[in-house]
Motif scaffolding. Structure first.
Motif, PDB file in Angstrom:
ATOM      1  N   CYS A  74     -76.918 -34.753 -75.811  1.00 45.97           N
ATOM      2  CA  CYS A  74     -75.562 -35.144 -75.389  1.00 45.97           C
ATOM      3  C   CYS A  74     -74.882 -36.026 -76.442  1.00 45.97           C
ATOM      4  CB  CYS A  74     -75.618 -35.872 -74.044  1.00 45.97           C
ATOM      5  SG  CYS A  74     -76.080 -34.795 -72.668  1.00 45.97           S
ATOM      6  N   GLU A  75     -75.628 -36.893 -77.054  1.00 45.07           N
ATOM      7  CA  GLU A  75     -75.051 -37.744 -78.109  1.00 45.07           C
ATOM      8  C   GLU A  75     -74.567 -36.899 -79.278  1.00 45.07           C
ATOM      9  OE1 GLU A  75     -78.215 -40.407 -78.965  1.00 45.07           O
ATOM     10  OE2 GLU A  75     -77.823 -41.710 -77.233  1.00 45.07           O
ATOM     11  N   GLU A  76     -75.349 -35.864 -79.645  1.00 42.38           N
ATOM     12  CA  GLU A  76     -74.940 -34.985 -80.730  1.00 42.38           C
ATOM     13  C   GLU A  76     -73.660 -34.221 -80.379  1.00 42.38           C
ATOM     14  OE1 GLU A  76     -79.480 -34.069 -82.437  1.00 42.38           O
ATOM     15  OE2 GLU A  76     -78.311 -32.494 -81.424  1.00 42.38           O
ATOM     16  N   LEU A  77     -73.560 -33.776 -79.118  1.00 40.27           N
ATOM     17  CA  LEU A  77     -72.377 -33.038 -78.694  1.00 40.27           C
ATOM     18  C   LEU A  77     -71.142 -33.927 -78.686  1.00 40.27           C
ATOM     19  CD1 LEU A  77     -73.919 -30.882 -75.825  1.00 40.27           C
ATOM     20  CD2 LEU A  77     -72.751 -29.986 -77.851  1.00 40.27           C
ATOM     21  N   VAL A  78     -71.281 -35.145 -78.189  1.00 49.02           N
ATOM     22  CA  VAL A  78     -70.144 -36.079 -78.160  1.00 49.02           C
ATOM     23  C   VAL A  78     -69.688 -36.385 -79.574  1.00 49.02           C
ATOM     24  CG1 VAL A  78     -69.446 -38.428 -77.581  1.00 49.02           C
ATOM     25  CG2 VAL A  78     -70.681 -37.043 -75.901  1.00 49.02           C
ATOM     26  N   GLU A  79     -70.665 -36.577 -80.475  1.00 49.56           N
ATOM     27  CA  GLU A  79     -70.320 -36.860 -81.866  1.00 49.56           C
ATOM     28  C   GLU A  79     -69.578 -35.681 -82.485  1.00 49.56           C
ATOM     29  OE1 GLU A  79     -72.553 -38.044 -86.079  1.00 49.56           O
ATOM     30  OE2 GLU A  79     -73.683 -37.944 -84.201  1.00 49.56           O
ATOM     31  N   LEU A 110     -69.542 -41.062 -72.855  1.00 51.38           N
ATOM     32  CA  LEU A 110     -70.884 -40.573 -72.551  1.00 51.38           C
ATOM     33  C   LEU A 110     -71.587 -41.628 -71.714  1.00 51.38           C
ATOM     34  CD1 LEU A 110     -73.293 -38.633 -72.865  1.00 51.38           C
ATOM     35  CD2 LEU A 110     -73.858 -39.812 -75.013  1.00 51.38           C
ATOM     36  N   ASN A 111     -72.071 -41.225 -70.537  1.00 46.90           N
ATOM     37  CA  ASN A 111     -72.754 -42.159 -69.628  1.00 46.90           C
ATOM     38  C   ASN A 111     -74.139 -41.614 -69.322  1.00 46.90           C
ATOM     39  OD1 ASN A 111     -70.337 -43.861 -69.169  1.00 46.90           O
ATOM     40  ND2 ASN A 111     -69.553 -42.031 -68.130  1.00 46.90           N
ATOM     41  N   LEU A 112     -75.168 -42.295 -69.804  1.00 51.21           N
ATOM     42  CA  LEU A 112     -76.556 -41.889 -69.612  1.00 51.21           C
ATOM     43  C   LEU A 112     -77.295 -42.960 -68.834  1.00 51.21           C
ATOM     44  CD1 LEU A 112     -77.302 -40.707 -73.281  1.00 51.21           C
ATOM     45  CD2 LEU A 112     -76.729 -39.237 -71.340  1.00 51.21           C
ATOM     46  N   VAL A 113     -78.097 -42.548 -67.861  1.00 49.51           N
ATOM     47  CA  VAL A 113     -78.904 -43.527 -67.128  1.00 49.51           C
ATOM     48  C   VAL A 113     -80.107 -43.896 -67.982  1.00 49.51           C
ATOM     49  CG1 VAL A 113     -78.188 -42.670 -64.878  1.00 49.51           C
ATOM     50  CG2 VAL A 113     -80.213 -41.705 -65.968  1.00 49.51           C
ATOM     51  N   ASP A 114     -80.644 -45.068 -67.755  1.00 46.92           N
ATOM     52  CA  ASP A 114     -81.825 -45.524 -68.497  1.00 46.92           C
ATOM     53  C   ASP A 114     -83.053 -44.740 -68.050  1.00 46.92           C
ATOM     54  OD1 ASP A 114     -80.297 -47.380 -69.844  1.00 46.92           O
ATOM     55  OD2 ASP A 114     -80.655 -48.963 -68.343  1.00 46.92           O
ATOM     56  N   LEU A 137     -78.581 -24.329 -73.680  1.00 44.91           N
ATOM     57  CA  LEU A 137     -78.048 -25.487 -72.974  1.00 44.91           C
ATOM     58  C   LEU A 137     -76.976 -26.174 -73.811  1.00 44.91           C
ATOM     59  CD1 LEU A 137     -78.208 -27.184 -70.452  1.00 44.91           C
ATOM     60  CD2 LEU A 137     -80.073 -28.500 -71.479  1.00 44.91           C
ATOM     61  N   ARG A 138     -77.174 -26.205 -75.134  1.00 39.51           N
ATOM     62  CA  ARG A 138     -76.160 -26.797 -76.010  1.00 39.51           C
ATOM     63  C   ARG A 138     -74.850 -26.013 -75.890  1.00 39.51           C
ATOM     64  NH1 ARG A 138     -76.442 -30.039 -80.600  1.00 39.51           N
ATOM     65  NH2 ARG A 138     -78.720 -29.939 -80.518  1.00 39.51           N
ATOM     66  N   ARG A 139     -74.949 -24.684 -75.862  1.00 41.02           N
ATOM     67  CA  ARG A 139     -73.736 -23.869 -75.732  1.00 41.02           C
ATOM     68  C   ARG A 139     -73.053 -24.072 -74.379  1.00 41.02           C
ATOM     69  NH1 ARG A 139     -75.567 -17.930 -77.348  1.00 41.02           N
ATOM     70  NH2 ARG A 139     -73.557 -17.411 -76.378  1.00 41.02           N
ATOM     71  N   ASP A 159     -65.373 -37.374 -69.316  1.00 41.04           N
ATOM     72  CA  ASP A 159     -66.640 -38.108 -69.148  1.00 41.04           C
ATOM     73  C   ASP A 159     -67.793 -37.119 -69.065  1.00 41.04           C
ATOM     74  OD1 ASP A 159     -65.511 -40.792 -68.892  1.00 41.04           O
ATOM     75  OD2 ASP A 159     -64.672 -40.050 -67.004  1.00 41.04           O
ATOM     76  N   LEU A 160     -68.837 -37.391 -69.871  1.00 38.10           N
ATOM     77  CA  LEU A 160     -70.081 -36.631 -69.797  1.00 38.10           C
ATOM     78  C   LEU A 160     -71.137 -37.558 -69.207  1.00 38.10           C
ATOM     79  CD1 LEU A 160     -71.956 -34.241 -70.379  1.00 38.10           C
ATOM     80  CD2 LEU A 160     -72.122 -35.026 -72.753  1.00 38.10           C
TER      81      LEU A 160
END
Length: 633
Positions: free
Chosen positions: A491-496, A511-515, A527-529, A549-550
């Motif tokens: 997800c970080e790569e996609l947002v970037e 980008l909001n990721l839970v710990d 999944l990336r696509r 928001d992701l």
């Protein structure tokens, strides 16, 4: 003597005159030895009577009559005569009481018999004209009247509209009986507005207008008006009339009111039947205008509805189907509706027990009268109180659609295969040209042209690959390259990758990721696509100043990925369609036109991982696309 009053059985003797009147009033025996000396004596025998004995006929303290014997000699009657006549009077009292009781029973039986006949005749039809004619005929017979008339009441125009009339045992019609304005007949107005039975004759009409109505309009001497009442509604009234003046007694009025109650209920039922028939005709007109064949059964499996299109699809006569049961072997309904025999039997058993039914959409092939593909949709039918009342089956001929779909798929597959190889070759050649163009002598225009050409070919190749992947996913031929991967890194790569496009559009990309997000097993490229498609769509439809928001979170053995935007949103009716190939929401334009393949691929790819994808309203406005994936499919 022939002129004596006793020779006329219809002659009424006053109970307060003569010796008879005295005995009737006193209820005591009267022995007159010399009638010439009795001032109350009335001569009935031409002057030959000299003595008289009168005995009252008494039953339970009530004088029923008087027995009188006369003699031509004075003092003819002794105490023994009084005793003997008293005994006879006692027997006469018993006989008269029994005769009166018998007469009452006979009258009551006749009334009940007439009322039963009236009830049967009135209830025999649901046609308003037939019911109205049955009412007037029944009430005229029950009351031994010369005629009867029934009208419906229109409170808006304050008029009575004739429904049926009978006179001298025959139905009559005429313009003078068609409509009555009750303002011209005060007694009828009172009957309707106060909802009470009224009667009047020519000698005691309530008003001159009522007298004129009876004499001139009805041409009768007496009239009984009974309102037709159902609940708080007055439907109309019945008029019963006689040519001669007559006072309708309590029994006649009671019979008329009983028939009026039955008539009001019957007329209300005819109104209801008429409305139901009109609604049914309208429903059938609508159903017969559709291209789908429709069949509905009740909870016992009885066919209660079928349209003409069903007849075209199954070659079964609608007239033969209505009233038949799905279980009848001669109909072969399982074959015609695309069920297995035991499958249809199970449905009928479940229907009879009123248990919940499984329903959905399926397709099947039929061979007769020609080979076709039919789609069957089925659903339970509930009433207003949510009680199961039946089962609806809808058949649609999708042969042409299926042929078009297969043709389109074949054409798409052919084009894709034919395009992929030359596109791959062109892309390879462009890369070689880019590598060959080195040094300061290379023109910037050439570099830009090569770059644009390379991106365009890559886009076309991506489209071709998407079509190929969709076709393989639909046929189950695509094998996933499953591996353990970190969603947070992906997800970080996609947002970037998309942050630059978001900044150019004035959109905030979060980008909001839970710990402690666990790793999942998935095909990283697929999944990336999928996520790239969702982010690309969100940025395409979100206006400047909005945000995308992701969010990724874990729930037990699943992860939930949400891509939410503040764009125009997806209308309820398109939330399933947008996941089909080439389907897009009309009237909603983004920054650029899409291909209509991204969401179709995304749904198939997510499903291949054992998950699901759907869209719902974003609480902050716009859309929220959610993906539910198992950690390890």
């Amino acid at each position: 003597p022939t002129d004596s009053p006793v020779t006329d059985s219809n002659k009424i003797h006053p109970t307060n005159l003569g010796v008879l009147g005295r005995v009737y009033q006193s209820a005591e025996i009267c022995n007159v030895p010399e009638v010439l000396q009795d001032p109350d004596y009335t001569d009935w025998c031409g002057g030959v009577t000299r003595s008289l004995l009168a005995i009252p006929i008494i039953r339970q303290g009530r004088v029923l009559g008087v027995i009188t014997i006369e003699a031509s000699t004075p003092g003819a009657f002794t105490v023994d005569h009084e005793y003997l006549l008293a005994q006879i009077a006692q027997q006469a009292a018993v006989a008269l009481t029994n005769a009166t009781l018998y007469q009452q029973i006979e009258t009551h039986f006749r009334e009940q018999s007439l009322l039963y006949q009236a009830s049967t005749q009135i209830a025999a039809s649901y046609e308003s004209k037939a019911v109205a004619l049955a009412v007037v005929d029944s009430i005229a017979v029950a009351l031994s009247a010369d005629g009867a008339h029934i009208s419906r009441w229109d409170p808006v125009s304050r008029t009575l509209i004739s429904q049926a009339a009978i006179q001298d045992g025959k139905p009559i019609n005429g313009p003078s009986h068609a409509m009555i304005t009750i303002n011209d007949v005060p007694a009828l107005a009172t009957c309707l507005e106060e909802r009470k039975t009224l009667q009047w004759s020519l000698k005691d009409a309530p008003s001159a207008a009522d007298h004129r109505y009876l004499a001139e309009f009805r041409q009768a001497g007496a009239l009984l008006a009974v309102p037709l009442i159902v609940g708080d509604q007055t439907l109309g009234l019945i008029e019963v009339f006689n040519y001669a003046e007559r006072s309708f007694n309590e029994n006649a009025i009671r019979s008329a009111q009983t028939i009026a109650i039955q008539a009001a209920i019957a007329l209300e039922n005819t109104d209801l039947f008429r409305r139901i028939r009109e609604s049914h005709n309208l429903l059938m007109a609508v159903l017969n205008s559709t291209q789908e064949g429709m069949l509905m059964v009740d909870t016992q499996g009885k066919i209660v509805l079928a349209n003409h299109q069903l007849e075209k699809l199954t070659r079964l006569s609608v007239d033969e189907l209505i009233g038949s049961n799905l279980s009848e072997e001669k109909l072969h309904m399982a074959d015609h509706l695309g069920y297995q025999s035991d499958e249809l039997a199970n449905i009928l058993t479940t229907l009879r027990s009123r248990q919940p039914l499984q329903w959905g959409i399926s397709t099947f092939e039929v061979e007769h009268p020609s080979r076709r593909t039919l789609q069957r949709s089925e659903a339970p039918v509930h009433d207003a109180s949510d009680q199961l009342i039946g089962w609806l089956v809808v058949l649609r001929d999708i042969s042409e659609e299926r042929e078009l779909s297969q043709t389109r798929e074949q054409l798409t597959e052919m084009i894709v295969h034919d395009l992929r190889s030359p596109l791959t070759t062109i892309l390879g050649s462009l890369k070689l040209l880019e590598k060959a163009q080195t040094g300061d002598e290379v023109s910037p225009v050439v570099k830009q042209a090569l770059s644009i050409s390379s991106r365009s070919v890559q886009q076309m190749l991506g489209l071709v690959n998407s079509l190929l992947d969709i076709a393989k996913l639909e046929s189950g031929e695509l094998t996933l390259s499953l591996q353990s991967l970190s969603l947070d890194v992906l997800c970080e790569e996609l947002v970037e990758a998309y942050i630059h496009e978001a900044n150019e559009g004035g959109i905030i990309l979060n980008l909001n990721l839970v710990d402690g997000l666990p790793k999942i097993t998935a095909d990283e490229e697929k999944l990336r696509r999928v996520l790239a498609n969702l982010l690309d769509n969100a940025l395409k439809f979100t206006p400047a100043g909005g945000h995308v928001d992701l969010d990724v979170e874990s729930e037990g053995e699943e992860v939930i990925i949400t891509v939410a935007d503040t764009g125009p949103g997806v209308p309820e009716e398109f939330r399933e369609r947008i996941f089909k190939r080439f389907d897009q929401v009309p009237g909603i334009a983004g920054r650029r036109r899409g291909t209509g393949l991204g969401l179709a691929f995304s749904k198939l790819a997510v499903a291949a991982h054992g998950g699901r994808i759907w869209v719902e309203d974003n609480p902050g406005g716009g859309s929220a696309f959610r993906i539910q994936l198992p950690l390890h499919p």
